[in-house]
Structures are given as structure tokens and as C-alpha cells.
Design a protein around this motif. Structure first.
Motif, PDB file in Angstrom:
ATOM      1  N   PHE A  96       0.835  -1.212   0.000  1.00 15.48           N
ATOM      2  CA  PHE A  96       0.000   0.000   0.000  1.00 15.48           C
ATOM      3  C   PHE A  96       0.864   1.255   0.000  1.00 15.48           C
ATOM      4  N   PHE A 108      -7.204  -3.049   0.618  1.00 12.62           N
ATOM      5  CA  PHE A 108      -6.567  -1.781   0.266  1.00 12.62           C
ATOM      6  C   PHE A 108      -7.576  -0.624   0.301  1.00 12.62           C
ATOM      7  N   HIS A 112      -7.038   2.704   2.389  1.00 14.94           N
ATOM      8  CA  HIS A 112      -7.253   4.008   1.754  1.00 14.94           C
ATOM      9  C   HIS A 112      -8.206   4.851   2.586  1.00 14.94           C
TER      10      HIS A 112
END
Length: 546
Positions: A96, A108, A112
Motif C-alpha cells: 500500500f 486496500f 485508503h
């Protein structure tokens, strides 16, 4: 808290029974070894605890996978456990950070979301306070719930939080990413607004829409491709092409047109127009807000463009009538030609401000960001490719109207015969253009004995410095004693004078020079001896905008 003595390697040296000192270095090595050993044990213990947690999660996932696949609650718990298992894997965090993780994957997407909430949103809200977005544009600060990203061809922002952007970088629309992490399809309206656009008719700043898209469907994540700019014109002949290249000389980056026009999801109400802040004195930093507004469920935002055009024509007629009754010269009014009408300059401001647009269409602000931009010597290329008039705002402070007229005319004449582009002008030529005064030779200085002595001393110092640089350069080639000094001198030169290191800063020009360049531009309304130029000559002492 009980007192803890410092490590033995930090205590004052103590006398040994035989009168000698304790070995200081061996004590430090022993302490460092102890600390390293403790760190290693702690890392092993943490890895063991993490692996035990991962094993428990694996068992829970195996149990949930045996349950009824049609049970939505069970499937939601299963997805959460899979995300938990991926989040606890250090390799996923490494991917990441390196930007290798696909944002469409659940683990992910969770990373985020976490970065957005914990790092980017606080920075955005702090930047909004510094730039006075809260109060000028939005009534209060709220926490955005939709992740918004915006990037041009040469930017890699995690989020738009007020980064400065040269106008030439914005020639083509940015790539906008909207992330909801919601499986349901939600519809949004996306708008890019200049909140600091000056209006010559109202003598105030207004909000102006550069881009407006409605009915944008988003399911978890949507990328609006960049590269749209339908109003840009290509040069018609070699002369126009040469003039454009001259404007772009010295630009650090010039975006390229995409091979194919991007497909924009939703309904494009106002096509994209690049940022083109006008020259002004004092210099105005424009703020460009990108807002993502959620529409009502199963609702559509209906904007009647034809009605806006009729309203714009009516408003323009009223302003023209008032200006004629007040006897205002042409240069104090907005210049609206065929290209301005095609771009819908007047219509783009009628829907705003943003708060009014949100209220009129029952929208909810879910995501936002902003960038900043101001005029530089390459901005005229944006006006030229759009084919619209470039206004110049400011005031000229001269002793008399006669001096003002002379400076304007001199600057215009100098701009028409420049030896090269602005970025390549010498300091003397640029100064002459900025102040509307032709270059002149310095008056002859009377030679005296003292002056001759000072000149000789300066010449000797310059030769000594030159010889030292040559010696250092020679030593640097063979790695001698002067190599280090040469590197230090080079680094100092790079800091003190970027030009010496092959860099060149963008020169600054005054409103007088900016106006002179506009008056020499092919196709601009201010070129030649039209009505606007005559008005300037009639009201020279009130010159503000040509």
C-alpha cells in the motif's frame, strides 16, 4: 515515580579499587547489545501475538464460509473478517505504501479509507482555514464522507488540499476519483469552481464554474478520466503557432492532448475550461474548489441551459444600458465576444455561489478539495488558445496622465519588438518592459585616481577568485585536496544562485508589462486602435483594464 539511575555508560567514571577508571567504551557496547537483544525479543513477541490473532481470524473465516451464503448479515461479517486478516498482514502495508495495492480490493480500500480519515481530512480542514474557504465559500467546516482525488497529467496528489498549480498545467481536465466504498449506486454532481473571479461589471469577485457534471453514478469507486478540453483552439497558421510557442518558452511542463477524447460519465452541463486567472496588482491567488454533491435517491439534477442563456442575454442588456447611462468607458466593462458567448462566460456564474446551487437543487455536500493558482508569464497562452480577451486588473501610479500614457505606449512598443520570449529576456530588457522605460546606457563616470585604484583592486580580486576556482576544479578531477572544497562551493552556488546550477526561475512582470503584451496579441480585442484602446486613451489617468 521511583528514581531510576541512568545507564552505567552515561554515569560519571568511577574509580576502581586499584585506582584505574572503568572501561567506558566496553560499558556502552554492553548496553547497546542489551538494548538490541531486548528489541529483538519484543519484535518476536509482537510477531507471535499477531500470528495468534491471524490464526483466530482464519478459524472464524472458515466457520463463516460454511454458513448460508444467502444470509447478508453473515456475508458482511465474512467480508469484515477477510479485511481484518489482510489488514494484519505486513506485506499488504508495504504494498500500500509503495502504491502497488489495487484500490478496488477490500483490504486496500480499507487502508485508503483509514489514511483519508486520519491524515488527509485533518490536513484539508486545516488548509481550508488558512485559505479562508470556511466563511468565504462554505458556511461551516464539515467532515467529508466521500474520498475525492484530483490529479492533472504531472501531479500525484493523495488529495487536493490547496496545492499551487500553474495555469498552463490545467489545460486539460484532471482525473477525478470518487470513492464511496458503498455497494449501492449513488448519484453525484461534480463541479470545479473559481471562487475569486473578478467581474468588471459588478466591480466585485464572483464564483465561476469551470466544469459541471450531473448524474454521475458511483458504485464503490469511480474514475472520471482526464484530458477533456473542448474549447482549446489549435493555431491556424505558422504565425499563430510561433506566437504560441513564444508564450510557452520557459514553461517547466506543458500538458499534451490525449489521442482520443475521454468519455465522461454523467451529464456534462458545462464542459471543462482550464484555469486562467488574470494578471492583477496586487497579485491575486485564485482558489479553485472541487465539490462532490450527492443527489436525492432516484433523482436527477435538471439544468435548463437555454434558460440560462436567455437570462445571461437579459443581464448583459441591463448592464450595458446602465453602463451607457453612467457613461462608463468600454475598458471598465466586461469584454464579451463570440468566443466568450461560445464558452458561456456569463451563464457559468448564474448558478452560483455554491451554497445557492446546493440549496436550489436539494444536494448534499459529501466530498471536496481545492487547489490554488495565479497568473504567470505563461498564462497568456491559455487565453490565446481559448480565444478570449485577457483582462489586466490594477492601477498605475505615475505623476501625471501624460506620464501614464507615455509609459503605456512605450511598454506596448517594447512588447512588439522583444528580442525573444519573456522567459529569455535579460534583466535590463525586462526592467524596461515592466516600467515602460526604454533601455539607456549608464552615464559616463569621471575617471579619478581613487576610482582607478578601486577598479584595479576589484579586478585583482576577481582574477584571484577565478584562479582559485580553476585550481579547485583541477584538483576535483583528480580527487585531490580541493575536491571537497569544490563540491562545497558548487553546493553553495546552487543554493545562492539557482541559475548557476542550470535552473531558471519564472520572471515576474508588472501589470503594465502584462497589458502591453495583451495589446500586441494577435486576435485580442485590445490590439490595434479599436474602441477599447481609444477609451484607454480618453481616460488615461483611470487606466485599469485594457
Amino acid at each position: 515515580m521511583p528514581f531510576r539511575p541512568p545507564p552505567s555508560c552515561l554515569r560519571p567514571a568511577q574509580r576502581s579499587p586499584v585506582g584505574g577508571k572503568r572501561p567506558f567504551r566496553s560499558q556502552c557496547k554492553r548496553t547497546a547489545t542489551t538494548v538490541s537483544s531486548a528489541s529483538s525479543h519484543a519484535q518476536k513477541f509482537a510477531s507471535r501475538v499477531l500470528e495468534e490473532h491471524r490464526e483466530i481470524v482464519r478459524k472464524e473465516i472458515a466457520t463463516l464460509e460454511k454458513a448460508d451464503p444467502k444470509d447478508k448479515e453473515v456475508q458482511a461479517r465474512l467480508l469484515a473478517k477477510k479485511v481484518d486478516l489482510g489488514y494484519s498482514d505486513p506485506k499488504n502495508h508495504e504494498a500500500f505504501v509503495a502504491g502497488k495495492g489495487a484500490p478496488t480490493q477490500d483490504v486496500f480500500a480499507a487502508m485508503h479509507q483509514q489514511r483519508w480519515k486520519s491524515k488527509l481530512v485533518p490536513r484539508l480542514r486545516k488548509s481550508e482555514e488558512n485559505w479562508k474557504i470556511i466563511g468565504d465559500v462554505l458556511p461551516k467546516s464539515t467532515t467529508p464522507t466521500v474520498i475525492v482525488q484530483m490529479n492533472f497529467q504531472n501531479t500525484e496528489w493523495l488529495a487536493p488540499i490547496g496545492q499551487p498549480v500553474p495555469p498552463i498545467w490545467t489545460l486539460y481536465s484532471p482525473e477525478v476519483t470518487i470513492t464511496t466504498n458503498d455497494d449501492a449506486v449513488r448519484h453525484f454532481t461534480v463541479a470545479l469552481v473559481d471562487v475569486d473571479r473578478p467581474d468588471s461589471d459588478t466591480k466585485s469577485y464572483e464564483e465561476w464554474c469551470h466544469w459541471l457534471i450531473t448524474d454521475v453514478p458511483v458504485q464503490r469507486r469511480l474514475v472520471i478520466p482526464g484530458g477533456s478540453s473542448p474549447y482549446l483552439q489549435t493555431p491556424k497558421d505558422d504565425a499563430a503557432k510561433g506566437e504560441l510557442e513564444k508564450m510557452l518558452t520557459g514553461a517547466h511542463f506543458v500538458p499534451k492532448a490525449p489521442e482520443t477524447a475521454p468519455v465522461i460519465p454523467g451529464n456534462v452541463v458545462f464542459p471543462y475550461v482550464p484555469a486562467h486567472p488574470p494578471a492583477s496588482n496586487p497579485r491575486k491567488q485564485h482558489r479553485y474548489m472541487l465539490v462532490v454533491l450527492e443527489q436525492e435517491k432516484e433523482g436527477s439534477v435538471k439544468i435548463d441551459v437555454e434558460s440560462l442563456k436567455a437570462q445571461a442575454r437579459k443581464t448583459e442588456a441591463e448592464l450595458k444600458k446602465k453602463a451607457e447611462e453612467a457613461g462608463l468607458p468600454q475598458w471598465e466593462r466586461s469584454a464579451l465576444g463570440e468566443r466568450e458567448a461560445e464558452i458561456m462566460v456569463r451563464e457559468r456564474g448564474l448558478l452560483l455561489p455554491i451554497t445557492k446551487f446546493i440549496k436550489d437543487n436539494n444536494l448534499t455536500l459529501k466530498g471536496r478539495g481545492f487547489m490554488t493558482s495565479f497568473w504567470d508569464i505563461h498564462t497568456p497562452a491559455v487565453f490565446s488558445q481559448l480565444g478570449i480577451h485577457e483582462p489586466v486588473y490594477g492601477s498605475l501610479h505615475f505623476q501625471s496622465p501624460r506620464d501614464t500614457v507615455a509609459s503605456i505606449q512605450t511598454a506596448t512598443d517594447l512588447a512588439s519588438s522583444l528580442p525573444g520570449p519573456i522567459a529569455a529576456l535579460s534583466a535590463a530588457t525586462l526592467k524596461a518592459l515592466n516600467y515602460g522605460r526604454p533601455e539607456s546606457l549608464s552615464p559616463a563616470r569621471l575617471l579619478t585616481r581613487r576610482g582607478t585604484t578601486v577598479d584595479n583592486m576589484r579586478r585583482a580580486d576577481a582574477e584571484a577568485i577565478l584562479q582559485k576556482r580553476e585550481r579547485d576544479a583541477a584538483n576535483a578531477k583528480v580527487g585531490g585536496k580541493g575536491a571537497k572544497n569544490a563540491k562545497v562551493a558548487a553546493a553553495a552556488a546552487d543554493v545562492a544562485s539557482p541559475k548557476a546550477a542550470g535552473k531558471r526561475t519564472i520572471p515576474r512582470v508588472t501589470v503594465l508589462a502584462a497589458a502591453a503584451m495583451v495589446r500586441n496579441r494577435t486576435g485580442d480585442i485590445a490590439k490595434g486602435s479599436g474602441e477599447m484602446v481609444r477609451s484607454v486613451k480618453e481616460k488615461r489617468y483611470r487606466y485599469k483594464n485594457v
